[in-house]
Scaffold this motif. Structure first.
Motif, short mmCIF file in Angstrom:
data_model
loop_
_atom_site.label_atom_id
_atom_site.label_comp_id
_atom_site.label_asym_id
_atom_site.label_seq_id
_atom_site.Cartn_x
_atom_site.Cartn_y
_atom_site.Cartn_z
N ASP A 95 0.58 -1.11 -0.01
CA ASP A 95 -0.02 0.00 -0.07
C ASP A 95 0.51 1.69 0.43
O ASP A 95 2.08 1.60 0.13
CB ASP A 95 -0.82 -0.55 1.28
CG ASP A 95 -0.16 -0.12 3.08
OD1 ASP A 95 0.97 0.77 2.49
OD2 ASP A 95 -0.73 -0.23 4.09
N ASP A 147 -10.37 -3.24 -5.05
CA ASP A 147 -11.17 -2.48 -4.59
C ASP A 147 -10.50 -1.16 -4.57
O ASP A 147 -10.67 0.31 -3.96
CB ASP A 147 -10.06 -2.93 -3.14
CG ASP A 147 -10.42 -4.33 -2.45
OD1 ASP A 147 -11.14 -4.83 -2.88
OD2 ASP A 147 -9.33 -4.60 -2.10
N HIS A 148 -10.13 -0.86 -6.27
CA HIS A 148 -9.99 0.89 -6.24
C HIS A 148 -8.92 1.31 -5.16
O HIS A 148 -9.24 2.98 -4.62
CB HIS A 148 -10.94 1.54 -6.36
CG HIS A 148 -12.17 0.94 -7.41
ND1 HIS A 148 -11.88 0.98 -8.78
CD2 HIS A 148 -13.28 0.27 -7.11
CE1 HIS A 148 -13.07 0.70 -9.30
NE2 HIS A 148 -13.97 0.48 -8.14
N ARG A 149 -7.79 1.18 -5.54
CA ARG A 149 -6.55 1.44 -4.15
C ARG A 149 -5.41 1.68 -4.94
O ARG A 149 -5.31 1.89 -6.44
CB ARG A 149 -6.36 -0.24 -3.30
CG ARG A 149 -7.73 -0.32 -2.02
CD ARG A 149 -6.16 -1.34 -1.53
NE ARG A 149 -6.61 -2.76 -1.98
CZ ARG A 149 -5.34 -3.25 -2.19
NH1 ARG A 149 -3.80 -2.63 -1.63
NH2 ARG A 149 -5.29 -4.57 -2.58
N ARG A 150 -4.99 3.18 -4.29
CA ARG A 150 -3.54 2.73 -4.42
C ARG A 150 -2.05 2.36 -4.08
O ARG A 150 -1.96 1.68 -2.97
CB ARG A 150 -3.30 4.65 -3.88
CG ARG A 150 -3.60 5.12 -4.90
CD ARG A 150 -4.24 7.01 -4.72
NE ARG A 150 -2.86 7.51 -4.70
CZ ARG A 150 -1.94 8.31 -4.10
NH1 ARG A 150 -2.72 8.00 -2.21
NH2 ARG A 150 -0.62 9.19 -3.93
N ASP A 179 -1.97 4.56 -9.34
CA ASP A 179 -3.24 4.71 -8.85
C ASP A 179 -4.37 4.00 -9.53
O ASP A 179 -3.95 3.95 -11.22
CB ASP A 179 -3.63 6.36 -9.30
CG ASP A 179 -4.52 6.63 -8.65
OD1 ASP A 179 -5.79 6.26 -8.15
OD2 ASP A 179 -4.96 7.93 -8.47
N SER A 239 -7.11 3.69 -8.52
CA SER A 239 -8.62 4.08 -7.42
C SER A 239 -9.76 4.42 -8.67
O SER A 239 -10.78 4.87 -8.36
CB SER A 239 -8.50 6.11 -6.99
OG SER A 239 -7.78 6.75 -7.32
N ARG A 240 -9.13 5.29 -9.93
CA ARG A 240 -10.07 5.40 -11.28
C ARG A 240 -9.76 4.73 -11.72
O ARG A 240 -11.13 4.67 -13.20
CB ARG A 240 -9.40 6.53 -11.65
CG ARG A 240 -9.43 7.68 -10.85
CD ARG A 240 -9.02 9.81 -11.71
NE ARG A 240 -9.10 9.74 -10.46
CZ ARG A 240 -8.54 11.67 -10.99
NH1 ARG A 240 -8.13 12.08 -12.37
NH2 ARG A 240 -8.58 12.40 -9.84
#
Length: 458
Positions: free
Chosen positions: A158, A183-186, A203, A205-206
């Motif tokens: 993470d 999970d749309h995580r960075r 990234d 997240s998008r």
């Protein structure tokens, strides 16, 4: 010959999965004191039949090998004449907790099989592509993160530097990125090249739900990288005259790193009649890298009619591989984790298909399964075991869906009964059974259509 291999591999795969699934039901039913009347592999007319001396269970192999079933003593069966002494052994007379356990046992047996097979693959070891990147497209997620191509990814975690996990192969990277994308995580990806080790923030997240499919790695700009080598040299060509040899690994052209066959061919075409300098590495050469100067011969391109350069060499991309192997305990842990990841991914994908965020073309039927069974069997027992694990998980997940006629539908009935203290009425069960049958027929029809569409490239 290939067709025979596919049929044989499909029959073996389906046979193993059905036996394991139904044996889960059978074993737990026996443990719970339920009398099992028949254990059938396949449907239709029985081809082989024998009766167990101790249990009294009739074991059959039937004509249509596309499933199987376990028939238990049950008062609700039409025309069931049950002796009073056998009533305590009827399925419907058991406590709801026992009935839930019996229903769950089939899918859980499939998950257990997948864990065992994955553990065997991990413990034996498998050769996989290394997590080395090709040059990403300019506007891709990988390019925005700073990747230039040629980096080998070694870890992912993470953005706060916690939960850093090693990456040992391309498939390992794929599953970790898939989890982060869902999970749309960075995340932070650690990679090294010839100059050092670096951390890249990626990234995710998008990332759209629609992008999370079989091709999502390429959509993010993560493609397998490899060294471009000479597969063959044409006699009398510019490449032969310059001294280029089969097996040479191409590193740079005019001082620029070679990013792949497509980019290199485009560069050669654009330099007709102009010398270019290749830096190559020759296998078993003690002198180190060589400089080869080639002047591409000008020829007319049949597609465009324009003059382009050609050197007369066939190219091949050599992808670096690694041998991935784990200890016994770690293999079991990784097998359980991989089973969980694939199961969750399957459920998410099915949910997205229901709400229109994923294409129903992702559904596959028996034709596609047979095709992949044959292909994996031809590659060896390790790929076949991996394929078998995937299908076993899919079978377990499918049967847990809350659709009447499937295990998940019966499980739903018993959970309602456990919560309310009242069994679902036979009238409602009949209505729901019919609705569930319509759903299964519809899903089967879509899967078969997708199979045929893939077969004829429709």
């Amino acid at each position: 010959m290939n067709l025979l291999i596919e049929i044989a591999a499909f029959a073996v795969a389906i046979g193993i999965l059905v036996v394991v699934h139904e044996f889960g039901h059978f074993a737990v039913a026996r443990l719970c004191g339920v009398k099992v009347l028949r254990f059938s592999i396949g449907f239709g007319r029985p081809l082989l039949t024998w009766v167990g001396k101790r249990s009294g269970t009739e074991w059959t192999v039937s004509a249509l090998p596309l499933g199987g079933y376990v028939k238990m003593l049950d008062e609700r069966d039409p025309g069931a004449g049950i002796a009073r002494s056998d009533l305590p052994f009827a399925f419907n007379r058991q406590h709801v907790a026992k009935r839930i356990a019996i229903v769950l046992a089939g899918p859980l047996a499939n998950f257990a099989l997948a864990i065992v097979l994955f553990a065997a693959v991990f413990a034996t070891g498998v050769v996989e592509p290394a997590a080395t990147l090709a040059t990403p497209p300019a506007d891709s997620v990988a390019a925005h993160a700073g990747f230039e191509g040629g980096e080998t990814i070694v870890a992912i975690g993470d953005v706060h530097g916690a939960d850093i996990e090693p990456v040992r192969s391309w498939s390992d990277l794929r599953w970790k990125l898939l989890d982060a994308a869902f999970d749309h995580r960075r995340v932070v990806i650690r990679a090294h090249d010839g100059h050092g080790t670096y951390d890249f923030q990626v990234d995710l997240s998008r990332v759209s739900e629609r992008d999370v499919d079989d091709d999502f790695m390429s959509k993010l700009g993560f493609d397998e990288g490899g060294a471009l080598s000479v597969a063959a040299v044409e006699p009398g060509s510019a490449a032969q005259q310059a001294g280029l040899a089969t097996g040479d690994v191409l590193r740079t052209v005019d001082g620029r790193r070679i990013d792949g066959a497509e980019a290199f061919i485009a560069y050669v075409k654009a330099h007709a009649g102009h010398p270019i300098v290749l830096r190559v590495e020759r296998p078993n050469a003690a002198s180190g890298p060589l400089a080869v100067t080639i002047t591409p011969i000008a020829q007319e391109d049949s597609a465009t009619g324009r003059e382009v350069g050609r050197i007369g060499a066939a190219l091949a991309t050599k992808v670096a591989t690694v041998h991935v192997r784990y200890g016994p305990l770690e293999s079991v842990a990784r097998g359980a984790r991989r089973t969980w990841e694939i199961g969750v991914y399957s459920l998410r994908m099915f949910g997205r298909m229901l709400i229109g965020e994923a294409s129903i073309k992702n559904l596959s039927g028996p034709v596609t399964i047979a095709d992949y069974a044959g292909k994996s069997a031809r590659l060896g027992w390790v790929p076949f075991l991996s394929f078998l694990s995937l299908v076993s998980i899919s079978l377990g997940v499918l049967n847990l869906l809350p659709i009447p006629v499937l295990d998940g539908g019966h499980l739903l009935y018993y959970l309602v009964e456990a919560a309310t203290g009242k069994a679902v009425s036979e009238r409602w069960q009949l209505v729901l059974q019919r609705a569930g049958l319509v759903c299964i027929v519809a899903l089967s029809a879509i899967a078969l259509f997708n199979d045929l569409a893939r077969l004829i490239h429709f």
